[in-house]
Scaffold this motif. Structure first.
Motif, PDB file in Angstrom:
ATOM      1  N   LEU A   1      42.144 -35.484 -10.461  1.00 25.52           N
ATOM      2  CA  LEU A   1      42.708 -34.319 -11.417  1.00 25.52           C
ATOM      3  C   LEU A   1      44.178 -34.884 -12.011  1.00 25.52           C
ATOM      4  N   GLY A   2      44.168 -36.194 -12.457  1.00 27.79           N
ATOM      5  CA  GLY A   2      45.277 -36.831 -13.149  1.00 27.79           C
ATOM      6  C   GLY A   2      46.444 -37.052 -12.144  1.00 27.79           C
ATOM      7  N   LEU A   3      46.490 -36.700 -11.001  1.00 29.36           N
ATOM      8  CA  LEU A   3      47.472 -37.054  -9.956  1.00 29.36           C
ATOM      9  C   LEU A   3      47.709 -38.362  -9.685  1.00 29.36           C
ATOM     10  N   ASP A   4      46.996 -39.129 -10.195  1.00 27.26           N
ATOM     11  CA  ASP A   4      47.048 -40.689  -9.825  1.00 27.26           C
ATOM     12  C   ASP A   4      48.228 -41.209 -10.795  1.00 27.26           C
ATOM     13  N   LYS A   5      48.726 -40.389 -11.671  1.00 27.59           N
ATOM     14  CA  LYS A   5      49.495 -40.751 -12.827  1.00 27.59           C
ATOM     15  C   LYS A   5      50.983 -40.440 -12.089  1.00 27.59           C
ATOM     16  N   PRO A   6      51.916 -41.176 -12.104  1.00 24.36           N
ATOM     17  CA  PRO A   6      53.456 -40.942 -11.662  1.00 24.36           C
ATOM     18  C   PRO A   6      54.255 -39.883 -12.281  1.00 24.36           C
ATOM     19  N   ILE A   7      53.852 -39.783 -13.722  1.00 19.67           N
ATOM     20  CA  ILE A   7      54.494 -38.810 -14.319  1.00 19.67           C
ATOM     21  C   ILE A   7      53.584 -37.934 -15.050  1.00 19.67           C
ATOM     22  N   VAL A   8      53.633 -36.515 -14.719  1.00 15.93           N
ATOM     23  CA  VAL A   8      52.839 -35.317 -14.900  1.00 15.93           C
ATOM     24  C   VAL A   8      53.672 -34.146 -15.282  1.00 15.93           C
ATOM     25  N   LYS A   9      53.312 -33.498 -16.470  1.00 15.90           N
ATOM     26  CA  LYS A   9      53.889 -32.292 -16.709  1.00 15.90           C
ATOM     27  C   LYS A   9      53.915 -31.253 -15.574  1.00 15.90           C
ATOM     28  N   SER A  10      55.184 -30.734 -15.294  1.00 14.95           N
ATOM     29  CA  SER A  10      55.346 -29.851 -14.025  1.00 14.95           C
ATOM     30  C   SER A  10      54.276 -28.892 -13.867  1.00 14.95           C
ATOM     31  N   GLU A  11      54.078 -28.174 -15.206  1.00 16.66           N
ATOM     32  CA  GLU A  11      53.168 -26.992 -15.008  1.00 16.66           C
ATOM     33  C   GLU A  11      51.801 -27.531 -14.477  1.00 16.66           C
ATOM     34  N   ASP A  12      51.336 -28.579 -15.230  1.00 17.20           N
ATOM     35  CA  ASP A  12      50.074 -29.406 -14.725  1.00 17.20           C
ATOM     36  C   ASP A  12      50.096 -29.788 -13.231  1.00 17.20           C
ATOM     37  N   LEU A  13      51.186 -30.588 -12.912  1.00 15.65           N
ATOM     38  CA  LEU A  13      51.333 -30.966 -11.505  1.00 15.65           C
ATOM     39  C   LEU A  13      51.078 -29.741 -10.611  1.00 15.65           C
TER      40      LEU A  13
ATOM     41  N   LEU B   1      54.124 -39.873  -4.671  1.00 18.40           N
ATOM     42  CA  LEU B   1      54.948 -38.590  -4.500  1.00 18.40           C
ATOM     43  C   LEU B   1      54.015 -37.256  -4.505  1.00 18.40           C
ATOM     44  N   ASN B   2      52.957 -37.386  -5.545  1.00 16.73           N
ATOM     45  CA  ASN B   2      52.118 -36.245  -5.642  1.00 16.73           C
ATOM     46  C   ASN B   2      51.414 -35.959  -4.362  1.00 16.73           C
ATOM     47  N   PHE B   3      50.858 -36.908  -3.898  1.00 18.95           N
ATOM     48  CA  PHE B   3      50.125 -36.898  -2.504  1.00 18.95           C
ATOM     49  C   PHE B   3      51.060 -36.136  -1.351  1.00 18.95           C
ATOM     50  N   HIS B   4      52.341 -36.536  -1.412  1.00 15.60           N
ATOM     51  CA  HIS B   4      53.435 -35.915  -0.516  1.00 15.60           C
ATOM     52  C   HIS B   4      53.120 -34.357  -0.890  1.00 15.60           C
ATOM     53  N   ASP B   5      53.154 -34.153  -1.939  1.00 15.63           N
ATOM     54  CA  ASP B   5      53.252 -32.392  -2.419  1.00 15.63           C
ATOM     55  C   ASP B   5      51.981 -31.962  -1.906  1.00 15.63           C
ATOM     56  N   LEU B   6      50.878 -32.845  -2.276  1.00 19.97           N
ATOM     57  CA  LEU B   6      49.489 -32.263  -2.064  1.00 19.97           C
ATOM     58  C   LEU B   6      49.237 -31.899  -0.543  1.00 19.97           C
ATOM     59  N   MET B   7      49.807 -32.711   0.257  1.00 17.03           N
ATOM     60  CA  MET B   7      49.854 -32.598   1.630  1.00 17.03           C
ATOM     61  C   MET B   7      50.530 -31.247   2.292  1.00 17.03           C
ATOM     62  N   LEU B   8      51.837 -31.108   1.773  1.00 15.84           N
ATOM     63  CA  LEU B   8      52.636 -30.230   2.218  1.00 15.84           C
ATOM     64  C   LEU B   8      51.843 -28.683   1.917  1.00 15.84           C
ATOM     65  N   HIS B   9      51.194 -28.548   0.552  1.00 17.01           N
ATOM     66  CA  HIS B   9      50.534 -27.329  -0.003  1.00 17.01           C
ATOM     67  C   HIS B   9      49.409 -27.339   0.804  1.00 17.01           C
ATOM     68  N   LEU B  10      48.678 -28.355   1.322  1.00 11.07           N
ATOM     69  CA  LEU B  10      47.663 -28.397   2.223  1.00 11.07           C
ATOM     70  C   LEU B  10      47.811 -27.704   3.611  1.00 11.07           C
ATOM     71  N   GLU B  11      48.914 -28.183   4.151  1.00  8.16           N
ATOM     72  CA  GLU B  11      49.457 -27.801   5.516  1.00  8.16           C
ATOM     73  C   GLU B  11      49.708 -26.382   5.327  1.00  8.16           C
ATOM     74  N   MET B  12      50.334 -25.996   4.390  1.00 11.40           N
ATOM     75  CA  MET B  12      50.838 -24.411   4.397  1.00 11.40           C
ATOM     76  C   MET B  12      49.672 -23.613   4.147  1.00 11.40           C
ATOM     77  N   LYS B  13      48.773 -24.125   3.471  1.00 13.37           N
ATOM     78  CA  LYS B  13      47.369 -23.156   3.278  1.00 13.37           C
ATOM     79  C   LYS B  13      46.591 -23.044   4.514  1.00 13.37           C
ATOM     80  N   ILE B  14      46.638 -24.348   5.346  1.00 15.50           N
ATOM     81  CA  ILE B  14      45.621 -24.210   6.490  1.00 15.50           C
ATOM     82  C   ILE B  14      46.328 -23.360   7.453  1.00 15.50           C
TER      83      ILE B  14
END
Length: 376
Positions: free
Chosen positions: A144-156, A341-354
């Motif tokens: 979903l475009g998260l492989d790019k280091p710079i993504v618009k905040s709303e898209d991220l 950095l994007n994967f770091h945020d993804l894992m935090l979101h995933l932990e919270m949802k779990i």
């Protein structure tokens, strides 16, 4: 020469989405390119000369004799390998074939080398094709475009939320993905072992010890001396040609043939020997590594941590404890493709949802128990 290999460029281009490891790529990319390049090289007469050239006899056309000996094979004399060149024999493996004790060793493999190499390349690509079918582009669709280091905040934020929600809902549903990959890696190992056996059979049972024999040989001072490379890939052989003579009797011509193609073959197969043995060793190590991944949660945690060092290990462990080996493998592949950095945020979101899901399930269970108690 570069024009011959233009068609192989597509196999060596780096891929944007990584769904395997370097050992896997050694099988279906590096090895396939090597085998296809070898197959092209042995057929490139304009660069390496004619594959065979025989000494013509009387009125026999040279091209006719060359074609005949190429098609019907040549041979060496077994008991003349170690004779003194220029005194006992004209060349190692070449002697008078009319003698009663002249045992012949026929050479027919050189007719099939290019085809055999091409077939080998196909077999090395098949496990990757199977894995590609099983994976079905899942990782590429999940990035979903998260492989790019710079993504618009709303898209991220939106993409991280979408992906973490999918991962939470599909937890415990990815065992097929992991075991499909394991099967592909095992097939890679089996394939390289079978290929070594096939090459050994193809070369008359001399491939397994070929590299060891070459390494142990230390008398390279004179190129015409007997050596393991010349025995397996002789540069000068013999050939018999029959035709009717002037009196309608059958005449036998015993001629010698030079095989320039074997100067190339001997180098190709010594490289192949080292490559196949090295590939076997690293493939065995990879299979053992996968078994460790199945057995220990700590190794699973470490594998993901090495791709995202900003993430604390206990966070990774907390997530993996709620899933299975398939979930770890999916997260591991995502960690190789998504920006750290994007994967770091993804894992935090995933932990919270779990955690929210576990809490929600606990509340529902308590409510069910309470309702049942009231009914009683």
């Amino acid at each position: 020469m570069h024009q011959l290999f233009n068609s192989l460029k597509g196999l060596i281009k780096p891929k944007l989405c990584i769904t395997d490891n370097i050992v896997f790529r050694l099988h279906y990319r590096t090895t396939v390119v090597i085998l296809l390049a070898f197959s092209i090289m042995v057929t490139a007469q304009q660069y390496f000369g004619d594959p065979i050239s025989c000494i013509t006899k009387r009125n026999i056309p040279a091209n006719l004799l060359d074609s005949y000996c190429w098609i019907h094979s040549t041979f060496s004399i077994e008991n003349s390998w170690n004779g003194k060149v220029g005194v006992d024999i004209p060349y190692p493996g070449v002697d008078n074939s009319k003698e009663m004790n002249a045992f012949r060793v026929y050479h027919t493999y050189y007719q099939w080398v290019c085809f055999f190499l091409f077939i080998q390349a196909i077999f090395f690509y098949l496990p990757h094709l199977m894995w590609k079918t099983i994976e079905g582009g899942l990782i590429r669709n999940l990035i979903l475009g998260l492989d790019k280091p710079i993504v618009k905040s709303e898209d991220l934020l939106m993409n991280i939320d979408l992906l973490s929600d999918y991962l939470r809902r599909s937890f415990t549903m990815h065992k097929k993905l992991f075991f499909g990959y394991i099967l592909s890696e095992i097939l890679n190992l089996i394939n390289v072992l079978v290929q070594m056996l096939m090459v050994d059979t193809f070369l008359g049972g001399q491939f397994f010890n070929y590299g060891w024999s070459v390494l142990q040989w230390n008398n390279w001072s004179w190129p015409l001396n007997y050596n393991p490379m010349i025995q397996l890939f002789p540069r000068l052989t013999k050939c018999e040609f029959f035709q009717y003579g002037p009196s309608a009797g059958i005449e036998r011509f015993d001629t010698m043939c030079l095989l320039p193609v074997n100067i190339l073959n001997e180098k190709l197969y010594i490289f192949m020997w080292f490559w196949f043995y090295s590939l076997t060793i690293v493939s065995i190590i990879t299979v053992v590594y996968r078994l460790l991944m199945i057995s220990f949660l700590s190794t699973q945690t470490l594998a993901i941590f090495l791709n995202c060092r900003t993430l604390k290990r206990n966070k990774i462990t907390n997530i993996l404890q709620n899933g299975n080996i398939g979930d770890w493998f999916l997260l591991y592949l995502l960690s190789k493709n998504i920006d750290p950095l994007n994967f770091h945020d993804l894992m935090l979101h995933l932990e919270m949802k779990i955690k929210n899901k576990i809490l929600s399930n606990h509340i529902e269970n308590e409510m069910d128990k309470y309702n049942l108690h009231r009914l009683d």
